[in-house]
Structures are given as C-alpha cells and as structure tokens.
Design a protein around this motif. Structure first.
Motif, PDB file in Angstrom:
ATOM      1  N   GLU A  89       0.937  -1.182  -0.008  1.00 43.23           N
ATOM      2  CA  GLU A  89       0.055  -0.045   0.024  1.00 43.23           C
ATOM      3  C   GLU A  89       0.896   1.272  -0.132  1.00 43.23           C
ATOM      4  N   ALA A  90       0.317   2.175  -0.695  1.00 47.36           N
ATOM      5  CA  ALA A  90       1.094   3.628  -0.852  1.00 47.36           C
ATOM      6  C   ALA A  90       1.692   4.107   0.636  1.00 47.36           C
ATOM      7  N   LYS A  91       1.031   3.831   1.516  1.00 49.46           N
ATOM      8  CA  LYS A  91       1.488   4.437   3.046  1.00 49.46           C
ATOM      9  C   LYS A  91       2.757   3.589   3.402  1.00 49.46           C
ATOM     10  N   ASP A  92       2.672   2.453   2.980  1.00 49.96           N
ATOM     11  CA  ASP A  92       3.739   1.235   3.597  1.00 49.96           C
ATOM     12  C   ASP A  92       4.795   1.185   2.552  1.00 49.96           C
ATOM     13  N   TRP A  93       4.491   1.515   1.360  1.00 45.65           N
ATOM     14  CA  TRP A  93       5.622   1.189   0.333  1.00 45.65           C
ATOM     15  C   TRP A  93       7.161   2.065   0.728  1.00 45.65           C
ATOM     16  N   PRO A  94       6.837   3.246   0.942  1.00 42.55           N
ATOM     17  CA  PRO A  94       8.412   3.712   1.020  1.00 42.55           C
ATOM     18  C   PRO A  94       9.383   3.155   2.095  1.00 42.55           C
ATOM     19  N   ASN A  95       8.652   2.620   3.180  1.00 44.02           N
ATOM     20  CA  ASN A  95       9.300   2.027   4.369  1.00 44.02           C
ATOM     21  C   ASN A  95       9.335   0.288   4.123  1.00 44.02           C
ATOM     22  N   TYR A  96       9.094   0.076   2.939  1.00 36.89           N
ATOM     23  CA  TYR A  96       9.442  -1.428   2.618  1.00 36.89           C
ATOM     24  C   TYR A  96      10.754  -1.640   2.187  1.00 36.89           C
ATOM     25  N   PRO A 120      17.973   2.787   3.401  1.00 38.88           N
ATOM     26  CA  PRO A 120      17.575   4.180   2.601  1.00 38.88           C
ATOM     27  C   PRO A 120      16.233   4.576   3.334  1.00 38.88           C
ATOM     28  N   LYS A 121      15.967   5.994   3.512  1.00 35.28           N
ATOM     29  CA  LYS A 121      14.793   6.271   4.147  1.00 35.28           C
ATOM     30  C   LYS A 121      13.309   6.243   2.900  1.00 35.28           C
ATOM     31  N   GLY A 122      13.820   5.571   2.044  1.00 36.22           N
ATOM     32  CA  GLY A 122      12.504   5.281   0.976  1.00 36.22           C
ATOM     33  C   GLY A 122      12.147   6.654   0.098  1.00 36.22           C
ATOM     34  N   LEU A 123      13.074   7.695   0.142  1.00 32.25           N
ATOM     35  CA  LEU A 123      12.830   8.774  -0.679  1.00 32.25           C
ATOM     36  C   LEU A 123      12.543   8.664  -2.084  1.00 32.25           C
ATOM     37  N   PHE A 124      13.138   7.615  -2.841  1.00 35.55           N
ATOM     38  CA  PHE A 124      12.659   7.509  -4.206  1.00 35.55           C
ATOM     39  C   PHE A 124      11.373   6.641  -4.241  1.00 35.55           C
ATOM     40  N   LEU A 125      11.075   5.994  -3.515  1.00 32.40           N
ATOM     41  CA  LEU A 125       9.979   5.119  -3.550  1.00 32.40           C
ATOM     42  C   LEU A 125       8.613   6.063  -3.276  1.00 32.40           C
ATOM     43  N   GLN A 159       4.143   9.497  -5.089  1.00 27.79           N
ATOM     44  CA  GLN A 159       3.487  10.836  -5.538  1.00 27.79           C
ATOM     45  C   GLN A 159       3.195  11.016  -6.957  1.00 27.79           C
ATOM     46  N   GLY A 160       4.133  10.457  -7.800  1.00 29.43           N
ATOM     47  CA  GLY A 160       3.888  10.453  -9.091  1.00 29.43           C
ATOM     48  C   GLY A 160       2.753   9.344  -9.747  1.00 29.43           C
ATOM     49  N   LEU A 161       2.679   8.498  -8.982  1.00 29.82           N
ATOM     50  CA  LEU A 161       1.611   7.359  -9.322  1.00 29.82           C
ATOM     51  C   LEU A 161       0.102   8.070  -8.601  1.00 29.82           C
ATOM     52  N   ASN A 162       0.290   9.132  -7.864  1.00 27.44           N
ATOM     53  CA  ASN A 162      -1.003   9.342  -7.417  1.00 27.44           C
ATOM     54  C   ASN A 162      -1.842  10.534  -8.526  1.00 27.44           C
TER      55      ASN A 162
END
Length: 200
Positions: free
Chosen positions: A109-116, A133-138, A143-146
């Motif tokens: 899910e979008a809220k979890d993906w950056p921390n995956y 890494p802090k998931g900045l790219f994800l 954001q782009g997919l939103n």
C-alpha cells in the motif's frame, strides 16, 4: 472491480496503454493478480511478469534480463515490486506493452511502500546490516502514481470509478491511427519541404 470490466475494450478502441497500480500485501499479491487478470479477460499466455518469484503461471523474467526482451510485444506486463523495484526494468518493459494493453504494478500500500525493505537496495550497495535508505525514491514514485490517469486497485482506493476520463476515443484522419501520428507526419513533411532541416 466493476469499472475494470470496461477497461480492456476502451483501451483496445483507443489503442491507449494503461497503468494499473495494485496496492496489496506480499501474501495477497497472487490472488489479487489472478482476480485482476480474470476481470480484464486476459489469459496468462498474453503477458509477462518482471520479478524474482513465479506468479500465476506467467512467463517470468528477472529485472536485469528485461533488456533482452526489447522488440517483444505483450498485451500486459506485471511488475512485482515485492521482489524489487528496478526503474530500468520498468522503463524497458513498458515499451513491450502493446497499444491497448496494460502495465500492472504490484506493490505494498502507498502508505507502507516507502518503508518497505526493497530487495533492490542490495544492488545499490546496501547490505542487510546497513541502515536502509529512507525510501525517498519510493515516496517520490508514490507521489507520481497519485495521478487520476493511474488506475488504482486496493483496499484504500475507490475502484468503481470510470476510466472514461483517462481513455477517450478521438476521431483522426485516415490512414493515421491517432491524431499524434497525423501531427507528427505533418511536422516532418513541413520540415523536409525546407531547403535545410533537422529532425529528431
């Protein structure tokens, strides 16, 4: 998935490619994918899976090997981000999706993906024991997919919306398949009619 049932005919009619973002869990990704493919009316022989795990009897390719598939054409392609989100592989396989086809992105899910803990980090020089890494790219990808043009499927999204806003059929002059082709040909002819021209 009511809106999805009309997706395939609309895409074929307009020859438009569509990104479908499936927000799910690692355990539920295969049942989610099977249900989506059935809803869209795709047979597994019409597509390809980019990832390290086998899902739904799809032909599978490892992300670094996608470059060898350039020139191939599929009705749909699936990116399994649970086994690593490789931007190069995503860009390369996108070009193999036929007009009227879909690119399916399986992610947390979008809220979890950056921390995956994306396995792709290992290819960037991070070790298991290193600080991730802090998931900045994800986060940037999310954001782009939103975007209203991205068809999102998941617990937290409204999947009943119509895709008419994203897919519209516009009439074009024959023998062209789209207005974009018509405009491109006219620009080329205009440029070539000059004594000197350069065109990329």
């Amino acid at each position: 998935m009511t809106g999805l049932q009309q997706l395939k005919p609309d895409l074929i009619k307009s020859r438009t490619r569509q990104l479908i973002w499936v927000e799910t869990t690692e355990r539920a990704r295969e049942p989610s994918l099977i249900k989506l493919l059935q809803t869209l009316g795709y047979d597994t022989s019409q597509g390809v899976l980019v990832g390290k795990d086998q899902l739904s009897n799809l032909a599978r390719v490892d992300p670094p090997q996608v470059v060898r598939m350039l020139g191939s054409t599929y009705q749909f392609a699936v990116i399994d981000a649970f086994t690593g989100f490789n931007p190069n592989a995503v860009a390369q396989i996108t070009g193999a999706v036929a007009g009227g086809g879909v690119l399916i992105l399986l992610t947390p899910e979008a809220k979890d993906w950056p921390n995956y803990a994306d396995p792709e980090y290992l290819h960037l020089g991070y070790r298991e024991s290193d600080l991730r890494p802090k998931g900045l790219f994800l986060r940037w990808i999310c954001q782009g997919l939103n975007d209203k043009r991205v068809y999102r499927v998941g617990k937290a999204t409204d999947i009943s919306r119509s895709i008419k806003s994203a897919v519209t059929e516009r009439p074009c002059q024959q023998p062209f398949r789209s207005n974009d082709q018509f405009c491109a040909v006219n620009r080329m002819v205009a440029a070539w009619s000059r004594e000197r021209s350069a065109l990329v």
